[in-house]
Structures are given as structure tokens and as C-alpha cells.
Design a protein around this motif. Sequence first.
Motif, PDB file in Angstrom:
ATOM      1  N   UNK A  53     140.160  37.253  31.660  1.00 15.63           N
ATOM      2  CA  UNK A  53     140.241  36.840  33.063  1.00 15.63           C
ATOM      3  C   UNK A  53     140.008  35.342  33.228  1.00 15.63           C
ATOM      4  N   UNK A  54     140.706  34.736  34.176  1.00 13.68           N
ATOM      5  CA  UNK A  54     140.447  33.340  34.554  1.00 13.68           C
ATOM      6  C   UNK A  54     139.168  33.252  35.369  1.00 13.68           C
ATOM      7  N   UNK A  55     138.893  34.294  36.111  1.00  9.32           N
ATOM      8  CA  UNK A  55     137.652  34.402  36.881  1.00  9.32           C
ATOM      9  C   UNK A  55     137.445  35.875  37.193  1.00  9.32           C
ATOM     10  N   UNK A  56     136.194  36.271  37.333  1.00  6.78           N
ATOM     11  CA  UNK A  56     135.909  37.658  37.665  1.00  6.78           C
ATOM     12  C   UNK A  56     134.460  38.000  37.420  1.00  6.78           C
ATOM     13  N   UNK A  57     134.132  39.278  37.652  1.00  6.49           N
ATOM     14  CA  UNK A  57     132.771  39.752  37.410  1.00  6.49           C
ATOM     15  C   UNK A  57     132.806  41.223  37.079  1.00  6.49           C
ATOM     16  N   UNK A  58     131.779  41.676  36.408  1.00  7.59           N
ATOM     17  CA  UNK A  58     131.583  43.081  36.074  1.00  7.59           C
ATOM     18  C   UNK A  58     130.256  43.521  36.665  1.00  7.59           C
ATOM     19  N   UNK A  59     130.147  44.800  36.987  1.00 10.46           N
ATOM     20  CA  UNK A  59     128.894  45.398  37.447  1.00 10.46           C
ATOM     21  C   UNK A  59     128.269  44.667  38.635  1.00 10.46           C
ATOM     22  N   UNK A  60     129.088  44.173  39.533  1.00  5.32           N
ATOM     23  CA  UNK A  60     128.621  43.514  40.760  1.00  5.32           C
ATOM     24  C   UNK A  60     127.739  42.292  40.487  1.00  5.32           C
ATOM     25  N   UNK A  64     132.118  34.810  37.328  1.00  4.10           N
ATOM     26  CA  UNK A  64     132.191  33.908  36.179  1.00  4.10           C
ATOM     27  C   UNK A  64     133.576  33.279  36.158  1.00  4.10           C
ATOM     28  N   UNK A  65     133.620  31.966  35.973  1.00  3.51           N
ATOM     29  CA  UNK A  65     134.876  31.239  35.930  1.00  3.51           C
ATOM     30  C   UNK A  65     135.164  30.803  34.498  1.00  3.51           C
ATOM     31  N   UNK A  66     136.386  31.024  34.061  1.00  3.56           N
ATOM     32  CA  UNK A  66     136.831  30.642  32.731  1.00  3.56           C
ATOM     33  C   UNK A  66     137.540  29.291  32.850  1.00  3.56           C
ATOM     34  N   UNK A  67     136.779  28.208  32.748  1.00 10.94           N
ATOM     35  CA  UNK A  67     137.357  26.875  32.954  1.00 10.94           C
ATOM     36  C   UNK A  67     137.280  26.007  31.697  1.00 10.94           C
ATOM     37  N   UNK A  68     136.968  26.617  30.566  1.00 16.83           N
ATOM     38  CA  UNK A  68     136.886  25.841  29.328  1.00 16.83           C
ATOM     39  C   UNK A  68     137.724  26.528  28.248  1.00 16.83           C
ATOM     40  N   UNK A  69     137.793  25.913  27.086  1.00 13.39           N
ATOM     41  CA  UNK A  69     138.552  26.506  25.990  1.00 13.39           C
ATOM     42  C   UNK A  69     137.936  27.808  25.499  1.00 13.39           C
ATOM     43  N   UNK A  70     136.617  27.908  25.568  1.00 18.78           N
ATOM     44  CA  UNK A  70     135.921  29.130  25.170  1.00 18.78           C
ATOM     45  C   UNK A  70     135.323  29.754  26.423  1.00 18.78           C
ATOM     46  N   UNK A  71     135.789  30.949  26.813  1.00 17.62           N
ATOM     47  CA  UNK A  71     135.259  31.589  28.019  1.00 17.62           C
ATOM     48  C   UNK A  71     133.764  31.881  27.901  1.00 17.62           C
ATOM     49  N   UNK A  72     133.055  31.915  29.045  1.00 18.53           N
ATOM     50  CA  UNK A  72     131.641  32.297  29.017  1.00 18.53           C
ATOM     51  C   UNK A  72     131.485  33.726  28.507  1.00 18.53           C
TER      52      UNK A  72
END
Length: 116
Positions: A53-60, A64-72
Motif C-alpha cells: 500500500x502507498x498508505x493505509x492502516x490495519x486493525x484501526x 501509515x504512509x509509504x513515502x520512502x524506498x523502504x516502506x515502514x
Amino acid sequence: MDNNISVLRIYFRYGQKAQNQSFWQKLWNNNLGQQLLKKAKEMNIEQANIFTAKAGYLNNEKINFNISEIPPSKNPVCLEPIDQHEKLKSFIEQNQENLKEVKIIVLNSNNEIIKC
């Protein structure tokens, strides 16, 4: 393709680790997505893709935003195998150990949600 086709969606964290790995697998290749993708191929699942995902969340949790080469590590990932419903059900059964901490959704060809 047959009318009995289903889509399995497995949601988990980007950094989530596979279970029951050998010492070397834990050290070098313990990524849950990669392990499940390999298992799908071994079981001759017709098609499987991993989506990060480019951005999203799990379990409410917080977004989290994926804005780098390595996602969080908490960034959502989806593995999406597509095949006959019974084959996907078998995939779930054979990989139960690694599917304990994931969200699973199964859709059939009529877009009905099927509980496994």
C-alpha cells in the motif's frame, strides 16, 4: 477460466515475519509475503500478486504512509492468490501457522464474501 474462481486477499504488515523458519531462513529470508508467495507457487495456484500500500492502516491503528524506498514496518501489504475456491481453501489450511495474525477475505466469481 472456470466459474468457481475465487480471490483470496491476505492482509498483513510489511515487516511481518514468517513462522517456523530454520536458523538461516530467519536470518536471510523470513518475510511473510515472500514465504506465502512461494507456497502459492509450490501449490500451483493460478495467479498470485503482492501489493504494498502507498498508505493505509490495519486493525484501526494510525495511518501509515509509504513515502520512502523502504516502506515502514506497519505499512499494509496484500497477497492476492486467485484460483479455484477449493485450492485456495487448501492453501489456507496448509499455511495456518503463518496466517494466525493476518486478515483474510475470500471473494468468489459473483463477488460474494466466503468465510473459510
